[in-house]
Design a protein around this motif. Structure first.
Motif, short mmCIF file in Angstrom:
data_model
loop_
_atom_site.label_atom_id
_atom_site.label_comp_id
_atom_site.label_asym_id
_atom_site.label_seq_id
_atom_site.Cartn_x
_atom_site.Cartn_y
_atom_site.Cartn_z
N UNK A 151 9.35 -17.51 4.09
CA UNK A 151 8.54 -16.82 3.16
C UNK A 151 8.97 -16.89 1.79
N UNK A 152 8.02 -17.26 1.13
CA UNK A 152 8.34 -17.27 -0.46
C UNK A 152 7.53 -16.15 -1.07
N UNK A 153 8.21 -14.94 -1.63
CA UNK A 153 7.48 -13.93 -2.17
C UNK A 153 7.20 -13.96 -3.66
N UNK A 154 5.98 -13.67 -3.95
CA UNK A 154 5.42 -13.27 -5.19
C UNK A 154 5.22 -11.89 -5.27
N UNK A 155 5.63 -11.42 -6.60
CA UNK A 155 5.63 -9.93 -6.69
C UNK A 155 4.96 -9.46 -8.28
N UNK A 156 4.09 -8.50 -8.20
CA UNK A 156 3.59 -8.01 -9.40
C UNK A 156 3.85 -6.51 -9.36
N UNK A 157 4.00 -5.75 -10.46
CA UNK A 157 4.03 -4.54 -10.59
C UNK A 157 3.13 -3.79 -11.66
N UNK A 158 2.92 -2.62 -11.45
CA UNK A 158 2.08 -2.04 -12.76
C UNK A 158 2.36 -0.43 -12.39
N UNK A 159 2.61 0.24 -13.59
CA UNK A 159 2.85 1.76 -13.64
C UNK A 159 1.27 2.33 -13.90
N UNK A 160 0.87 3.18 -13.06
CA UNK A 160 -0.46 3.85 -13.24
C UNK A 160 -0.35 5.04 -13.44
N UNK A 161 -1.02 5.78 -14.72
CA UNK A 161 -0.73 7.14 -14.98
C UNK A 161 -1.84 7.91 -14.14
N UNK A 162 -1.38 8.17 -12.94
CA UNK A 162 -2.30 8.67 -12.07
C UNK A 162 -1.55 9.10 -10.93
N UNK A 163 -1.62 10.26 -9.96
CA UNK A 163 -0.76 10.65 -8.93
C UNK A 163 -0.87 9.71 -7.73
N UNK A 164 0.43 9.65 -7.20
CA UNK A 164 0.58 8.42 -6.22
C UNK A 164 -0.49 8.71 -4.93
N UNK A 165 -0.80 9.89 -4.81
CA UNK A 165 -1.73 9.95 -3.58
C UNK A 165 -3.08 9.54 -4.08
N UNK A 166 -3.56 9.60 -5.16
CA UNK A 166 -4.99 9.20 -5.90
C UNK A 166 -4.80 7.69 -5.68
N UNK A 167 -3.77 7.20 -6.03
CA UNK A 167 -3.64 5.49 -6.31
C UNK A 167 -3.64 5.16 -4.65
N UNK A 168 -3.15 5.76 -3.84
CA UNK A 168 -3.09 5.04 -2.62
C UNK A 168 -4.38 5.25 -1.72
N UNK A 184 -2.38 -14.19 -10.46
CA UNK A 184 -3.71 -13.59 -11.10
C UNK A 184 -4.37 -12.69 -10.37
N UNK A 185 -4.52 -13.07 -9.20
CA UNK A 185 -4.95 -12.15 -8.14
C UNK A 185 -4.34 -10.84 -8.01
N UNK A 186 -3.10 -10.82 -8.05
CA UNK A 186 -2.37 -9.69 -7.83
C UNK A 186 -2.56 -8.75 -9.27
N UNK A 187 -2.61 -9.44 -10.38
CA UNK A 187 -2.69 -8.51 -11.49
C UNK A 187 -4.06 -8.20 -11.76
N UNK A 188 -5.10 -8.73 -11.33
CA UNK A 188 -6.44 -8.36 -11.04
C UNK A 188 -6.58 -7.01 -10.49
N UNK A 189 -5.90 -7.38 -9.20
CA UNK A 189 -6.02 -6.05 -8.24
C UNK A 189 -5.57 -4.95 -8.88
N UNK A 190 -4.38 -5.02 -9.52
CA UNK A 190 -3.78 -3.92 -10.12
C UNK A 190 -4.71 -3.28 -11.34
N UNK A 191 -5.00 -4.19 -12.08
CA UNK A 191 -5.98 -3.90 -13.21
C UNK A 191 -7.23 -3.25 -12.80
N UNK A 192 -7.89 -3.61 -11.72
CA UNK A 192 -9.16 -2.84 -11.01
C UNK A 192 -8.60 -1.22 -10.30
N UNK A 193 -7.38 -1.50 -9.82
CA UNK A 193 -6.92 -0.29 -9.07
C UNK A 193 -6.66 0.65 -10.43
N UNK A 194 -6.10 0.36 -11.34
CA UNK A 194 -5.90 1.43 -12.76
C UNK A 194 -7.15 1.97 -13.02
#
Length: 284
Positions: free
Chosen positions: A1-18, A141-151
């Protein structure tokens, strides 16, 4: 398996983000932003409902389609991170690979740190190596788009509509059965408005689902009531479209019609109690 990882810090409680990451609409919105069709295959429910074990996310374009099976298995007990849905991709991610997507949300003093891991598995190694540069860019790109919409979604204010259904000088109150902290307490029935949904339409929908009745919606009663976690309660006056209709509560174990001098006779939820002076004025 070849991993690809993206991260983002969201200014919201973890419970809300979950909760946001587990909503059906987050995935369909992300797909649309990437030019891909998407739908949730599972039990019939609102497109804004939480994903459930066994659901399938179906992604389609004219030249391909694949399904992502939803697995809500929690992470290891020693892992203190909140783990929203783990999506196991059961179809091809690219011409020569399959994969698995996992989400992790870590609660930090600065907010929720979200990690998206996509692990790709070569199916035909030669074709995979040729396609790898393009595939890598698309996945990131898909990972970053997902994180941006989640934010954006985590920062949206969710409107909860409560219906003051008034008839013959009395207002309808309903007793909660869940969650455990609210069981046995009383409220004005209602629920969350979907993103982009008009408040009156949301109240009509919620009361049809909760009480099995149709209502005609009037104006606002009382002020905004802050519920915390980016949620605000709006109370709207309403009346039964058919005054003789039978009320059949689906999410409450008891209902009562209360006159103005009876409002203090039940144990209201704290947010609804803020509205009592305004309800009393409407009834009197």
């Amino acid at each position: 398996m070849i991993p690809l990882r993206a991260t983002m810090l969201l200014e919201a409680p973890a419970e809300t983000v979950g909760r946001v990451l587990g909503r059906c609409d987050l995935w369909t919105r992300t797909a649309r932003a990437l030019g891909v069709g998407a739908e949730v295959i599972g039990r019939a429910r609102s497109p804004f409902a939480p994903l459930a074990d066994g659901d399938l996310l179906r992604f389609t374009r004219p030249e391909w389609s694949f399904d992502a099976a939803v697995d809500l298995t929690p992470g290891a007990a020693e892992d203190s991170r909140l783990v929203p849905p783990t999506l196991v991709l059961t179809g091809p991610v690219g011409a020569a690979s399959g994969g698995r997507l996992r989400l992790f949300v870590a609660d930090t003093p600065a907010g929720a740190l979200v990690t998206v891991d996509v692990a790709l598995e070569p199916r035909r190694r030669a074709r995979f190596l040729v396609a790898w540069p393009v595939l890598r860019r698309r996945v990131l790109r898909a990972e970053r788009t997902l994180l941006g919409i989640a934010a954006l979604a985590a920062d949206e204010v969710v409107v909860v509509v409560a219906g003051a259904v008034i008839q013959d000088g009395r207002v309808l109150a309903a007793r909660r059965t869940r969650p455990a902290a609210h069981a046995g307490r009383w409220e004005l029935p209602g629920g969350k408005a979907h993103p982009g949904e008009r408040e009156a339409a949301a109240l009509v929908r919620e009361l049809r689902e909760e009480l099995g009745v149709d209502v005609e919606v009037g104006g606002r009663i009382g002020p905004d009531v802050e519920l915390g976690d980016h949620r605000v309660l709006h109370c709207l006056a309403a009346r039964l479209a058919d005054p003789t209709a039978s009320i059949e509560p689906a999410e409450h174990d008891e209902i009562r019609w209360l006159a103005a001098d009876q409002l203090e006779g039940v144990d209201w939820l704290d947010a609804d109690r803020v509205l009592l002076p305004h309800l009393r004025a409407a009834l009197e």
